[in-house]
Design a protein around this motif. Structure first.
Motif, PDB file in Angstrom:
ATOM      1  N   LYS A  90      49.536  38.261  46.234  1.00 30.37           N
ATOM      2  CA  LYS A  90      49.059  38.362  44.639  1.00 30.37           C
ATOM      3  C   LYS A  90      48.681  39.905  43.773  1.00 30.37           C
ATOM      4  CE  LYS A  90      48.837  33.570  44.574  1.00 30.37           C
ATOM      5  NZ  LYS A  90      48.102  32.278  44.076  1.00 30.37           N
ATOM      6  N   ASN A  91      48.472  40.885  45.160  1.00 33.01           N
ATOM      7  CA  ASN A  91      47.879  42.191  44.588  1.00 33.01           C
ATOM      8  C   ASN A  91      48.539  42.602  43.316  1.00 33.01           C
ATOM      9  OD1 ASN A  91      46.476  42.239  47.481  1.00 33.01           O
ATOM     10  ND2 ASN A  91      47.272  43.877  47.468  1.00 33.01           N
ATOM     11  N   ALA A  92      49.934  42.014  42.707  1.00 30.15           N
ATOM     12  CA  ALA A  92      50.894  42.846  41.791  1.00 30.15           C
ATOM     13  C   ALA A  92      50.301  41.797  40.277  1.00 30.15           C
ATOM     14  CB  ALA A  92      52.442  42.632  42.210  1.00 30.15           C
ATOM     15  N   ASP A  93      49.481  40.366  40.052  1.00 31.99           N
ATOM     16  CA  ASP A  93      48.986  40.417  39.791  1.00 31.99           C
ATOM     17  C   ASP A  93      47.604  40.819  38.828  1.00 31.99           C
ATOM     18  OD1 ASP A  93      50.894  38.045  40.094  1.00 31.99           O
ATOM     19  OD2 ASP A  93      48.928  36.407  41.085  1.00 31.99           O
ATOM     20  N   ILE A  94      47.479  41.202  37.299  1.00 28.64           N
ATOM     21  CA  ILE A  94      46.054  41.792  36.851  1.00 28.64           C
ATOM     22  C   ILE A  94      46.273  40.760  35.415  1.00 28.64           C
ATOM     23  CG2 ILE A  94      47.409  43.802  37.704  1.00 28.64           C
ATOM     24  CD1 ILE A  94      48.628  44.625  34.519  1.00 28.64           C
ATOM     25  N   CYS A  95      44.937  41.380  35.674  1.00 29.27           N
ATOM     26  CA  CYS A  95      44.254  40.681  34.458  1.00 29.27           C
ATOM     27  C   CYS A  95      44.126  42.159  33.629  1.00 29.27           C
ATOM     28  CB  CYS A  95      42.573  40.405  34.018  1.00 29.27           C
ATOM     29  SG  CYS A  95      41.481  41.878  34.292  1.00 29.27           S
ATOM     30  N   ASP A  96      43.770  41.476  31.567  1.00 32.93           N
ATOM     31  CA  ASP A  96      43.847  42.980  30.360  1.00 32.93           C
ATOM     32  C   ASP A  96      43.151  43.730  31.457  1.00 32.93           C
ATOM     33  OD1 ASP A  96      45.316  40.575  29.227  1.00 32.93           O
ATOM     34  OD2 ASP A  96      44.138  39.957  27.951  1.00 32.93           O
ATOM     35  N   GLN A  97      41.716  43.952  32.089  1.00 37.34           N
ATOM     36  CA  GLN A  97      40.947  45.052  32.306  1.00 37.34           C
ATOM     37  C   GLN A  97      41.290  45.792  33.104  1.00 37.34           C
ATOM     38  OE1 GLN A  97      39.411  46.658  30.263  1.00 37.34           O
ATOM     39  NE2 GLN A  97      40.070  44.936  28.495  1.00 37.34           N
ATOM     40  N   CYS A  98      42.628  45.464  34.503  1.00 40.81           N
ATOM     41  CA  CYS A  98      42.727  45.557  35.595  1.00 40.81           C
ATOM     42  C   CYS A  98      43.354  47.136  35.105  1.00 40.81           C
ATOM     43  CB  CYS A  98      43.492  44.919  36.625  1.00 40.81           C
ATOM     44  SG  CYS A  98      42.664  43.553  37.015  1.00 40.81           S
ATOM     45  N   TYR A  99      42.707  47.951  36.021  1.00 40.09           N
ATOM     46  CA  TYR A  99      43.256  49.536  36.504  1.00 40.09           C
ATOM     47  C   TYR A  99      43.854  49.811  37.896  1.00 40.09           C
ATOM     48  CZ  TYR A  99      40.835  50.811  31.941  1.00 40.09           C
ATOM     49  OH  TYR A  99      41.020  51.753  30.969  1.00 40.09           O
ATOM     50  N   CYS A 100      44.668  50.421  37.725  1.00 41.46           N
ATOM     51  CA  CYS A 100      45.136  51.421  38.615  1.00 41.46           C
ATOM     52  C   CYS A 100      44.821  52.186  39.719  1.00 41.46           C
ATOM     53  CB  CYS A 100      46.191  51.941  38.680  1.00 41.46           C
ATOM     54  SG  CYS A 100      47.628  52.530  39.947  1.00 41.46           S
ATOM     55  N   TYR A 101      43.445  51.901  41.452  1.00 44.05           N
ATOM     56  CA  TYR A 101      43.018  52.474  41.668  1.00 44.05           C
ATOM     57  C   TYR A 101      43.405  54.075  42.019  1.00 44.05           C
ATOM     58  CZ  TYR A 101      40.450  54.452  46.015  1.00 44.05           C
ATOM     59  OH  TYR A 101      39.554  55.701  46.361  1.00 44.05           O
ATOM     60  N   CYS A 121      49.779  48.974  43.670  1.00 41.09           N
ATOM     61  CA  CYS A 121      49.119  47.719  42.858  1.00 41.09           C
ATOM     62  C   CYS A 121      48.096  46.751  44.254  1.00 41.09           C
ATOM     63  CB  CYS A 121      50.263  46.870  42.584  1.00 41.09           C
ATOM     64  SG  CYS A 121      51.139  46.271  44.324  1.00 41.09           S
ATOM     65  N   ASN A 122      48.696  48.088  45.745  1.00 37.79           N
ATOM     66  CA  ASN A 122      47.877  47.486  47.120  1.00 37.79           C
ATOM     67  C   ASN A 122      46.643  48.393  47.073  1.00 37.79           C
ATOM     68  OD1 ASN A 122      49.449  45.363  47.579  1.00 37.79           O
ATOM     69  ND2 ASN A 122      50.894  47.268  48.564  1.00 37.79           N
ATOM     70  N   ALA A 123      46.360  49.490  46.577  1.00 39.71           N
ATOM     71  CA  ALA A 123      45.509  50.494  46.524  1.00 39.71           C
ATOM     72  C   ALA A 123      43.995  49.733  46.220  1.00 39.71           C
ATOM     73  CB  ALA A 123      45.697  51.295  45.429  1.00 39.71           C
ATOM     74  N   HIS A 124      43.042  50.609  47.493  1.00 43.70           N
ATOM     75  CA  HIS A 124      41.768  50.000  46.813  1.00 43.70           C
ATOM     76  C   HIS A 124      40.441  51.691  47.129  1.00 43.70           C
ATOM     77  CE1 HIS A 124      41.981  49.104  51.276  1.00 43.70           C
ATOM     78  NE2 HIS A 124      42.897  48.631  51.593  1.00 43.70           N
TER      79      HIS A 124
END
Length: 709
Positions: A90-101, A121-124
């Protein structure tokens, strides 16, 4: 202000019983209403936690702050090292405040969020792979400089942005160059040697069509970019220059045969020309700009990583600039190493630097007024540009004067800084000669660092004694033929010797009046000075006889020695002199010394004729100047000056006084002091002296002009 009813329904505050009894500064626990729901029917009542002794009175739902996708508490995240094929779980799922790393912007705006082979979306932050991707994305082209994100500031980022834009423009222009231009035979320019006008070369005319490659468009673009870079802050400038160097070093000439279109149109000429400008500026920046040590090293390493073509191999080590804390450089600056050589790791190392680096170091040291360090550095450093280094070393005596060491400065003028050059005195100008004599005489120096434009003067140390001054002044003249034959230099010498050792801030000397010494003393000094001057010409070490250099008459002795030196110069080099009046005027009110000189010049007829003709010519050409000068000096000086010539036993010398008198008579409206000059002649009983018919007639004529007034 109390919370509204709606806020009371959404929030609960827990306060301990102890706090309710009046304790200040105690903690408040905020409880998430989702985790501790309050029943509707009890929402207005207090909630008591018996285990923690807390009372819930108010609770508010927390605001979700911006966060990286892998830190989201709403959607679970799956971590792997470097999976870019597709979104994990579910890494592609986001909320309104999710930023791309990677992109550092909202995930909803990331163009590569779920793109195959990218999958941001898989970045960390626990993966080196994704950290490198992030650094590359945020640093842009600066990543090629091996800069970390912590190294990058606004200046570096601006330099990187401008460089990125330039590379795109350069790519377009370089592609145009590679395509070339087709040239018709009638328009064909001759590229053979010798070069002929278009259409007259048989070889060029035989070609039906040829493609020529002119680099001028690229050269113009790069030059414009470098001009822009020089206006930026140092870090941005360095990035732009280094990036431009890397790009043009990759350019290749598409033809094998030599085509010479000029320095801007021929790649193999234009690229070295541009690299010369780039490396010279970067060398100065590495010395003058206080880059952090790590940034300094990264700039140098970046340039060394550039693969230079064969026609640019000479620039390979051009940025190997010693840092200021290098052990060899620091020992030289501190005076612990005067040779500039040192054994390091079993081999001899010399302090060798590029001329632009040397100029930058001197500029930095002089700006900080570290004059002693400048002298040590210039005496020890070596350079392939001997002429350029010699120009810098010629200012060593000036820097010694600025540090107050006038005797060492006087000696260094006469000694070469290296075995490959002659002494500094050989290249002195008349103005520099005057400035040095002023410094030696007064112990003062120009406030600025330009000997050609002294400006204001300040005290710096003890001046030279009169004996050392006259010796060094004459040595300088004898070592430089252009100074020796320049009347301005001899007048400077006489003026300096006839002045006090006090110098005004404006650089104006104060003349002093010296009484005429006894004739025996004058003869003794003249007799001793003959051998002294010959030894000075032969560059021998000489000492002035104590008998003629008494404490009471040392000023007079120096002036007599100068008279003897001028006499010898005139006897040997009279044909080379262009003026003599300024030498005569330099004696000021010490007319006895001028009379002594004129008497010695009268011993030989051709010397007398040549000297008189020079003075008469000066008077004819400088009438307005002389009238202005006499206005400032006053009628007493003018009377003494004219009487000196009018009373000479040689009629030719009297003609000088007569011409001066005629200039005054013809310009009485410019000589309001003429009446007092007439009174001076009366007091001196000039009319009663045996002047000769011509002189007596002119003097009587001048006096009669004022007798009836």
């Amino acid at each position: 202000m109390w919370p509204s009813k709606k806020e009371e329904e959404q929030s609960v505050i827990l306060i301990s019983d102890d706090e309710a009894e009046g304790m200040l500064g105690s903690p408040v626990m905020v409880v998430d209403p989702l985790e501790n729901p309050v029943p509707k029917e009890e929402k207005s009542e207090e909630v008591v936690d018996e285990e923690c002794d807390l009372v819930v009175t108010f609770c508010k739902k927390a605001n979700v702050m911006p966060h990286a996708r892998h830190d989201c508490t709403t959607h679970p995240f799956k971590r792997t090292e470097c999976d870019t094929c597709s979104p994990l779980e579910k890494n592609a799922d986001i909320c309104d405040q999710c930023y791309c790393y990677v992109c550092d912007k909202l995930a909803s705006e990331c163009e590569n969020w779920t793109i195959a082979a990218l999958c941001h979306c898989n970045a960390h932050n626990k993966s080196k792979f994704w950290k490198d991707r992030r650094d590359c994305a945020l640093a842009g082209i600066l990543v090629t400089f091996n800069l970390q994100l912590t190294d990058i500031d606004a200046d570096l980022r601006r330099g990187g942005d401008l460089l990125q834009k330039f590379i795109q423009e350069l790519s377009v222009e370089y592609n145009k160059y590679l395509i070339g231009e087709e040239v018709l035979p009638a328009q064909h320019e001759c590229f053979c040697l010798p070069k002929l006008p278009p259409g007259q070369c048989d070889i060029c005319r035989s070609r039906s069509m040829e493609v020529v490659y002119k680099y001028s468009g690229v050269f113009t673009l790069v030059t414009r970019f470098l001009n822009q870079a020089e206006k930026e802050n140092p870090k941005a400038t360095a990035v732009m220059f280094l990036g431009a160097a890397k790009e043009i070093a990759l350019h290749k000439d598409p033809v094998l045969n030599w085509q010479n279109f000029g320095h801007a149109s021929s790649l193999k000429i234009a690229v070295p020309c541009l690299l010369q400008r780039i490396t010279t500026q970067l060398q100065r920046m590495l010395v003058l700009c206080d880059f952090p040590k790590s940034l300094h090293e990264k700039f140098v390493n970046f340039f060394q990583s550039i693969s230079l073509p064969c026609h640019c191999f000479g620039f390979s080590n051009s940025l190997n600039v010693m840092p200021w804390d290098h052990v060899l450089l620091t020992t030289v600056l501190k005076g612990q190493n005067v040779t500039g050589q040192r054994i390091m790791r079993g081999r001899k190392v010399s302090l060798w630097e590029w001329l632009s680096v040397i100029e930058a170091r001197v500029e930095r040291l002089v700006e900080k007024k570290n004059y002693k360090e400048v002298v040590r550095y210039l005496r020890a450093v070596k350079c392939n540009d001997i002429k350029g280094l010699r120009h810098l070393q010629d200012k060593i005596p000036f820097y010694l004067c600025k540090s107050g060491n006038f005797m060492d400065a006087a000696h260094s003028l006469l000694f070469a800084a290296s075995s490959l050059t002659c002494c500094t005195a050989c290249r002195l100008t008349a103005l520099e000669y005057e400035v040095y004599l002023k410094m030696f005489r007064t112990g003062s120096v120009p406030d600025g660092n330009d000997i050609q434009n002294p400006g204001l003067w300040i005290a710096a140390g003890r001046p030279l004694k009169d004996g050392a001054l006259i010796k060094q002044a004459l040595k300088l003249l004898y070592n430089n033929m252009s100074l020796y034959r320049n009347p301005k230099c001899w007048s400077t010498l006489v003026m300096i010797l006839g002045s006090s050792n006090f110098l005004e801030k404006s650089g104006r000397l104060r003349p002093i009046y010296l009484r005429e010494p006894p004739l025996d003393f004058q003869k003794g000094v003249l007799a001793a000075s003959c051998g002294l001057l010959e030894d000075l010409k032969a560059k021998l070490n000489v000492s002035l006889p104590p008998s003629i250099f008494t404490l009471d008459l040392h000023h007079e002795a120096c002036l007599i020695i100068a008279v003897q030196a001028i006499q010898q110069m005139v006897f040997c080099d009279l044909p080379y002199l262009t003026s003599f009046l300024e030498i005569a005027l330099a004696f000021g009110s010490n007319f006895w010394a001028l009379r002594l000189l004129l008497d010695h010049l009268s011993y030989e007829e051709h010397i007398l004729d040549g000297t008189v003709n020079l003075i008469l010519n000066d008077l004819h050409c400088q009438k307005a100047t002389m009238l202005k000068l006499w206005q400032n000096l006053g009628p007493v000086y003018v009377g003494e000056f004219l009487c000196l010539f009018l009373t000479c036993r040689h009629q030719k010398m009297q003609s000088i006084g007569l011409l001066g008198l005629n200039i005054i008579t013809e310009n009485l409206h410019m000589c309001p002091w003429a009446k007092r000059l007439c009174n001076f002649f009366h007091s001196a009983e000039l009319r009663n002296l045996p002047l000769g018919p011509a002189a007596h007639h002119e003097v009587s004529k001048f006096i009669s002009l004022f007798e009836n007034q």
